[in-house]
Design an enzyme around this catalytic site. Structure first.
Site, PDB file in Angstrom:
ATOM      1  N   TRP A 136       0.817  -1.217   0.000  1.00  0.00           N
ATOM      2  CA  TRP A 136       0.000   0.000   0.000  1.00  0.00           C
ATOM      3  C   TRP A 136       0.845   1.259   0.000  1.00  0.00           C
ATOM      4  CZ3 TRP A 136      -4.348  -0.813  -2.035  1.00  0.00           C
ATOM      5  CH2 TRP A 136      -5.091  -1.973  -1.768  1.00  0.00           C
ATOM      6  N   LYS A 188     -12.378  -1.496   5.828  1.00  0.00           N
ATOM      7  CA  LYS A 188     -11.591  -2.442   6.602  1.00  0.00           C
ATOM      8  C   LYS A 188     -12.153  -2.548   8.017  1.00  0.00           C
ATOM      9  CE  LYS A 188      -9.232  -2.705   2.930  1.00  0.00           C
ATOM     10  NZ  LYS A 188      -7.995  -2.103   2.505  1.00  0.00           N
ATOM     11  N   ASP A 190      -1.936   6.843   6.222  1.00  0.00           N
ATOM     12  CA  ASP A 190      -2.995   5.964   5.749  1.00  0.00           C
ATOM     13  C   ASP A 190      -3.305   5.003   6.898  1.00  0.00           C
ATOM     14  OD1 ASP A 190      -4.508   3.897   4.704  1.00  0.00           O
ATOM     15  OD2 ASP A 190      -3.110   3.387   3.086  1.00  0.00           O
TER      16      ASP A 190
HETATM   17  C1  LIG Z   1      -7.490  -1.470   1.298  1.00  0.00           C
HETATM   18  C2  LIG Z   1      -6.461  -0.460   1.493  1.00  0.00           C
HETATM   19  C3  LIG Z   1      -6.325   0.637   0.608  1.00  0.00           C
HETATM   20  C4  LIG Z   1      -7.171   0.789  -0.656  1.00  0.00           C
HETATM   21  O1  LIG Z   1      -8.512   0.958  -0.421  1.00  0.00           O
HETATM   22  P1  LIG Z   1      -9.573   0.971  -1.637  1.00  0.00           P
HETATM   23  O2  LIG Z   1     -10.812   1.491  -0.966  1.00  0.00           O
HETATM   24  O3  LIG Z   1      -9.723  -0.444  -2.110  1.00  0.00           O
HETATM   25  O4  LIG Z   1      -9.081   1.874  -2.689  1.00  0.00           O
HETATM   26  C5  LIG Z   1      -5.338   1.559   0.880  1.00  0.00           C
HETATM   27  N1  LIG Z   1      -4.534   1.449   1.952  1.00  0.00           N
HETATM   28  C6  LIG Z   1      -4.640   0.411   2.822  1.00  0.00           C
HETATM   29  C7  LIG Z   1      -3.720   0.343   3.987  1.00  0.00           C
HETATM   30  C8  LIG Z   1      -5.603  -0.565   2.617  1.00  0.00           C
HETATM   31  O5  LIG Z   1      -5.683  -1.600   3.479  1.00  0.00           O
END
Ligand SMILES: *Cc1c(COP(=O)(O)O)cnc(C)c1O
Length: 362
Positions: free
Chosen positions: A103, A197, A173
């Protein structure tokens, strides 16, 4: 589990609290006497405005977000944030990124479209199985910000200590750890999290941004929708938002407040993770994939000695009612994602099953 539901160890979209799903089901056909479902409501109506406002105020309470930060609900999930961050925060055109896995690599690749990216620390040398030392990074004077993926969903690492950014803005993030433990928002310039998540339905990100980072002077190429200021100036109602996700996330915020807030979540999550890690540390068949001090409380990757056995365990788990334990296709092995909504009993039952599997196959 009620309703024939399964223990779902998916990394995302992932489990939501059963109590929340029940409440949503009860309100489905007629939301509190409005005569309609939330999916059918005008986003400009008073009844939806209240849903939005309550979601924000409950999140502010939960995270104790200081008044000089805005809370935004932005469509496009996590991936749009990979672009919005550099588009909005690069003033000098230079940013520092810490590379800890898939990521952060995606974030780096996207940021390179908009300016110079300096990777100031990386754990690529050992397959992203640890968090690099970030206590004395070389940060150039003209860096606009320092970016981290605070919990790498695929590799199962997390920061137990934030990097020393040498006074630069920290951007995180938090997608796969959002609301899993208390967070001192004042240490960040910007926090963002894709909600599917640890919170609610996919397709939206929560962004928490310090007000002085909102800009009127963005380059002309930045689309109106991708300016944080657009969302801040319009209470996240510049256009039709993801009303359904805002509503469901709001329910989860309320649920977390009613269950002791983030302190209580952290305690529960530590206990849940300890059950699984303790098993892995003593197993003769399974091995945890991450350096001990950098282990995530949310995503737990592990392996058997062979790919074939990994696949056999995943299949046996599924047959026994434990779903989505396959590791991400880029790393293989197994992964148990144990977000807030995974009950302790789910982790205990999984460990009991793996113990029995080990006894029969080791
Ligand atoms: C799932 C995830 C993303 C991407 O999310 P999307 O909504 O699928 O674009 C980005 N960063 C992390 C840490 C993630 O787990």
């Amino acid at each position: 589990m009620k309703y024939g539901r399964t223990y779902n160890f998916s990394a995302g979209p992932a489990m939501m609290p059963e109590e929340v799903l029940e409440e949503i089901a009860a309100e489905m056909m007629n939301y509190r006497g409005s005569g309609m479902c939330v999916m059918e409501m005008s986003h400009r109506s008073a009844v939806f405005q209240q849903i939005r406002d309550e979601a924000e105020s409950n999140l502010r309470k939960l995270m104790q977000i200081p008044d000089n930060y805005k809370v935004l609900f932005v469509q496009g999930g996590g991936t749009v944030q990979f672009a919005m961050v550099p588009m909005n925060l690069m003033k000098n055109g230079v940013a520092c990124y810490i590379e800890t896995g898939a990521w952060s690599k995606k974030a780096i690749a996207e940021a390179r479209k908009y300016g110079e990216v300096q990777v100031v620390a990386s754990s690529a040398d050992r397959n992203f199985s640890y968090i690099p030392d970030c206590s004395n990074l070389e940060i150039p004077d003209n860096a606009d910000y320092v970016y981290i993926c605070e919990n790498e969903t695929i590799h199962g690492t997390t920061y137990h200590q934030l990097p020393d950014t040498k006074g630069k803005i920290l951007v995180a993030d938090q997608s796969s750890m959002f609301l899993s433990r208390p967070c001192d928002v004042s240490r960040y310039g910007l926090i963002w999290a894709g909600v599917q998540k640890n919170v609610g339905p996919a397709g939206m990100a929560v962004v928490i941004i310090r007000e002085d980072l909102l800009r009127d002077d963005l380059p002309a190429f930045v689309p109106t929708y991708l300016s944080y200021k657009t969302h801040a100036d319009n209470d996240s109602l510049y256009n039709t938002p993801n009303c359904w996700s805002i509503y469901c996330c709001g329910k989860v915020f309320q649920y977390l407040l009613a269950h002791g807030g983030l302190e209580a979540m952290a305690k529960r999550n530590e206990e849940k993770a300890a059950i699984l890690y303790d098993f892995l540390d003593h197993s003769h068949l399974f091995t945890g994939a991450v350096r001990k001090e950098d282990r995530s409380l949310m995503n737990v990757p592990f392996v058997t000695p062979s790919k074939e056995q990994d696949a056999a365990v995943v299949a046996a788990c599924k047959a026994a009612g434990f779903d989505n334990l396959k590791g991400h296709k880029s790393v293989g092995g197994l992964r148990a994602s144990i977000y807030n909504a995974m009950p302790r009993e789910g982790v205990e039952a999984l460990v009991a099953f793996l113990k029995q599997y080990e006894a029969e196959h080791a």
